[in-house]
Design a protein around this motif. Structure first.
Motif, mmCIF file in Angstrom:
data_model
loop_
_atom_site.group_PDB
_atom_site.id
_atom_site.type_symbol
_atom_site.label_atom_id
_atom_site.label_comp_id
_atom_site.label_asym_id
_atom_site.label_seq_id
_atom_site.Cartn_x
_atom_site.Cartn_y
_atom_site.Cartn_z
ATOM 1 N N GLY A 253 0.792 -1.222 0.000
ATOM 2 C CA GLY A 253 0.000 0.000 0.000
ATOM 3 C C GLY A 253 0.819 1.263 0.000
ATOM 4 N N CYS A 254 2.098 1.194 -0.389
ATOM 5 C CA CYS A 254 2.952 2.376 -0.378
ATOM 6 C C CYS A 254 2.479 3.383 -1.421
ATOM 7 C CB CYS A 254 4.395 1.974 -0.644
ATOM 8 S SG CYS A 254 5.553 3.350 -0.577
ATOM 9 N N ILE A 255 2.270 4.623 -1.000
ATOM 10 C CA ILE A 255 1.847 5.701 -1.886
ATOM 11 C C ILE A 255 3.006 6.632 -2.200
ATOM 12 C CG2 ILE A 255 0.359 7.745 -2.043
ATOM 13 C CD1 ILE A 255 -1.713 6.183 -0.373
ATOM 14 N N VAL A 256 3.838 6.911 -1.217
ATOM 15 C CA VAL A 256 5.009 7.776 -1.401
ATOM 16 C C VAL A 256 6.242 6.989 -0.983
ATOM 17 C CG1 VAL A 256 6.170 9.896 -0.696
ATOM 18 C CG2 VAL A 256 3.676 9.867 -0.952
ATOM 19 N N HIS A 257 7.247 7.002 -1.818
ATOM 20 C CA HIS A 257 8.532 6.367 -1.490
ATOM 21 C C HIS A 257 9.625 7.415 -1.686
ATOM 22 C CE1 HIS A 257 12.087 3.848 -1.630
ATOM 23 N NE2 HIS A 257 11.368 2.841 -1.172
ATOM 24 N N SER A 258 10.358 7.708 -0.620
ATOM 25 C CA SER A 258 11.393 8.734 -0.664
ATOM 26 C C SER A 258 12.716 8.165 -0.184
ATOM 27 C CB SER A 258 11.001 9.927 0.204
ATOM 28 O OG SER A 258 12.050 10.888 0.259
ATOM 29 N N GLY A 259 13.798 8.491 -0.894
ATOM 30 C CA GLY A 259 15.132 8.104 -0.455
ATOM 31 C C GLY A 259 15.684 9.020 0.617
ATOM 32 N N LEU A 260 15.049 10.192 0.800
ATOM 33 C CA LEU A 260 15.420 11.126 1.859
ATOM 34 C C LEU A 260 14.327 11.151 2.914
ATOM 35 C CD1 LEU A 260 16.805 14.078 -0.296
ATOM 36 C CD2 LEU A 260 18.125 12.356 0.948
ATOM 37 N N GLY A 261 14.554 11.902 3.979
ATOM 38 C CA GLY A 261 13.573 11.988 5.037
ATOM 39 C C GLY A 261 12.281 12.645 4.576
ATOM 40 N N VAL A 262 11.205 12.296 5.255
ATOM 41 C CA VAL A 262 9.888 12.848 4.954
ATOM 42 C C VAL A 262 9.413 13.706 6.121
ATOM 43 C CG1 VAL A 262 7.431 12.258 4.700
ATOM 44 C CG2 VAL A 262 9.143 11.068 3.327
ATOM 45 N N THR A 263 8.963 14.914 5.792
ATOM 46 C CA THR A 263 8.294 15.770 6.766
ATOM 47 C C THR A 263 6.795 15.507 6.672
ATOM 48 O OG1 THR A 263 9.976 17.514 6.727
ATOM 49 C CG2 THR A 263 7.755 18.156 7.398
ATOM 50 N N LEU A 264 6.200 15.086 7.773
ATOM 51 C CA LEU A 264 4.757 14.900 7.856
ATOM 52 C C LEU A 264 4.165 16.134 8.525
ATOM 53 C CD1 LEU A 264 4.577 11.193 9.091
ATOM 54 C CD2 LEU A 264 4.400 12.037 6.743
ATOM 55 N N LEU A 265 3.197 16.757 7.874
ATOM 56 C CA LEU A 265 2.618 17.999 8.387
ATOM 57 C C LEU A 265 1.149 17.784 8.711
ATOM 58 C CD1 LEU A 265 3.104 21.012 8.983
ATOM 59 C CD2 LEU A 265 2.447 21.487 6.613
ATOM 60 N N GLY A 266 0.790 18.002 9.972
ATOM 61 C CA GLY A 266 -0.595 17.914 10.403
ATOM 62 C C GLY A 266 -1.254 19.271 10.392
ATOM 63 N N ALA A 267 -2.502 19.300 10.831
ATOM 64 C CA ALA A 267 -3.298 20.520 10.770
ATOM 65 C C ALA A 267 -3.122 21.422 11.984
ATOM 66 C CB ALA A 267 -4.780 20.165 10.604
ATOM 67 N N GLY A 268 -2.338 20.991 12.971
ATOM 68 C CA GLY A 268 -2.163 21.791 14.176
ATOM 69 C C GLY A 268 -1.269 22.996 13.945
ATOM 70 N N GLU A 269 -1.196 23.850 14.967
ATOM 71 C CA GLU A 269 -0.371 25.057 14.871
ATOM 72 C C GLU A 269 1.097 24.684 14.722
ATOM 73 O OE1 GLU A 269 -1.127 28.234 14.708
ATOM 74 O OE2 GLU A 269 -3.294 27.888 14.810
ATOM 75 N N VAL A 270 1.773 25.353 13.804
ATOM 76 C CA VAL A 270 3.202 25.145 13.612
ATOM 77 C C VAL A 270 3.876 26.498 13.423
ATOM 78 C CG1 VAL A 270 3.019 22.830 12.624
ATOM 79 C CG2 VAL A 270 2.901 24.818 11.117
ATOM 80 N N ASN A 271 5.148 26.527 13.735
ATOM 81 C CA ASN A 271 5.962 27.720 13.511
ATOM 82 C C ASN A 271 6.555 27.642 12.113
ATOM 83 O OD1 ASN A 271 8.784 29.047 13.543
ATOM 84 N ND2 ASN A 271 7.742 29.973 15.294
ATOM 85 N N ALA A 272 6.332 28.684 11.309
ATOM 86 C CA ALA A 272 6.806 28.660 9.923
ATOM 87 C C ALA A 272 8.311 28.434 9.847
ATOM 88 C CB ALA A 272 6.428 29.963 9.224
ATOM 89 N N ALA A 273 9.059 29.044 10.762
ATOM 90 C CA ALA A 273 10.512 28.868 10.744
ATOM 91 C C ALA A 273 10.887 27.420 11.037
ATOM 92 C CB ALA A 273 11.160 29.804 11.757
ATOM 93 N N SER A 274 10.134 26.770 11.926
ATOM 94 C CA SER A 274 10.412 25.366 12.236
ATOM 95 C C SER A 274 10.152 24.485 11.030
ATOM 96 C CB SER A 274 9.558 24.904 13.422
ATOM 97 O OG SER A 274 9.941 25.554 14.614
ATOM 98 N N VAL A 275 9.064 24.758 10.301
ATOM 99 C CA VAL A 275 8.768 23.975 9.100
ATOM 100 C C VAL A 275 9.887 24.134 8.074
ATOM 101 C CG1 VAL A 275 7.160 23.645 7.190
ATOM 102 C CG2 VAL A 275 6.278 24.115 9.484
ATOM 103 N N THR A 276 10.341 25.371 7.879
ATOM 104 C CA THR A 276 11.425 25.621 6.926
ATOM 105 C C THR A 276 12.684 24.862 7.318
ATOM 106 O OG1 THR A 276 10.550 27.809 6.389
ATOM 107 C CG2 THR A 276 12.865 27.407 5.890
ATOM 108 N N GLU A 277 13.020 24.896 8.606
ATOM 109 C CA GLU A 277 14.225 24.209 9.078
ATOM 110 C C GLU A 277 14.091 22.699 8.921
ATOM 111 O OE1 GLU A 277 16.952 23.669 13.121
ATOM 112 O OE2 GLU A 277 15.257 25.053 13.124
ATOM 113 N N VAL A 278 12.932 22.159 9.294
ATOM 114 C CA VAL A 278 12.730 20.719 9.212
ATOM 115 C C VAL A 278 12.807 20.246 7.764
ATOM 116 C CG1 VAL A 278 10.946 18.947 9.471
ATOM 117 C CG2 VAL A 278 11.526 20.419 11.393
ATOM 118 N N LEU A 279 12.286 21.055 6.832
ATOM 119 C CA LEU A 279 12.322 20.661 5.424
ATOM 120 C C LEU A 279 13.741 20.641 4.857
ATOM 121 C CD1 LEU A 279 9.150 22.446 4.015
ATOM 122 C CD2 LEU A 279 9.580 19.980 4.058
ATOM 123 N N THR A 280 14.677 21.350 5.469
ATOM 124 C CA THR A 280 16.059 21.246 5.028
ATOM 125 C C THR A 280 16.654 19.892 5.419
ATOM 126 O OG1 THR A 280 17.046 22.206 7.038
ATOM 127 C CG2 THR A 280 16.374 23.736 5.304
#
Length: 225
Positions: A3-30
């Motif tokens: 049932g794999c839908i996404v396969h990534s050779g690098l890390g995956v950022t999972l983003l939920g609907a809760g409050e997040v800090n934009a700077a934290s999202v940017t850093e995590v995506l690096t």
């Protein structure tokens, strides 16, 4: 993975609907550059100017505007109700490690559900990222390169016994349990080595994200940046 839908050779950022800090999202995506949204996390992604590689979940929270803005081929409805959207992402995405933001931090029930998800996936290299903390399920043997004075909180998700080196307050001889003894607000005296028999969450300051990933055995080659 079945049932794999996404396969990534690098890390995956999972983003939920809760409050997040934009700077934290940017850093995590690096660090984990493949972005996957859990249902209403798609709205959060678009508000940050990001388009996820995929949106997974029962799709009962994503707004009509977000649904229209995202290519239909990236929307994946998973109807089963046995797990949360967080669980569904983990069940249908393959990656060397995951960083999860927007799962809790506001409503306590959402945060508790996210901690339960960490405990339900012991085979995953998975770190929950909050506004001040990171949390993850410890493997049976965990080495953390921490500076003296670093806060190290331990929270059992079942019955746990363990031994530790490098903690101010020892674990030996204690039976840990969610409704019994817990190990919050301990402190590193230097590098920490844990040997655990049972499901134990480790909570560290946000600045220790790299140390957490190293402790979980995430190779540098799997990280973005």
């Amino acid at each position: 993975m079945n049932g794999c839908i996404v396969h990534s050779g690098l890390g995956v950022t999972l983003l939920g609907a809760g409050e997040v800090n934009a700077a934290s999202v940017t850093e995590v995506l690096t660090i984990a550059p493949c972005l996957v949204a859990a249902d209403g996390g798609a709205d959060r992604a678009l508000a940050l100017g990001l388009e996820p590689e995929a949106v997974l979940g029962d799709l009962d929270s994503i707004s009509p505007a977000a649904r229209a803005a995202i290519a239909p081929g990236r929307l994946h409805r998973i109807a089963e109700q046995e797990g949360t959207d967080f669980d569904k992402c983990l069940a249908h995405v393959e990656a060397p490690f995951f960083l999860a933001l927007g799962f809790g931090g506001g409503r306590l029930d959402h945060t508790l559900a996210a901690m339960a998800t960490l405990a339900r996936h012991p085979g995953r290299r998975l770190v929950w990222v909050g506004g001040e903390d990171v949390a993850f399920l410890a493997p049976p043997v965990l080495a953390l390169d921490l500076i003296p004075g670093t806060r190290v909180s331990l929270f059992p998700m079942g019955r746990v016994r363990g031994r530790a080196e490098g903690l101010r307050w020892p674990l030996e001889g204690a039976d840990f349990a969610p409704a019994g003894r817990i190990g919050t607000s301990n402190e590193a005296t230097g590098a920490v080595l844990l040997r655990l028999d049972g499901p134990m969450l480790v909570l560290l300051p946000l600045a220790c994200l790299s140390a957490a990933l190293a402790g979980l055995g995430v190779p540098l080659a799997a990280r973005g940046g």
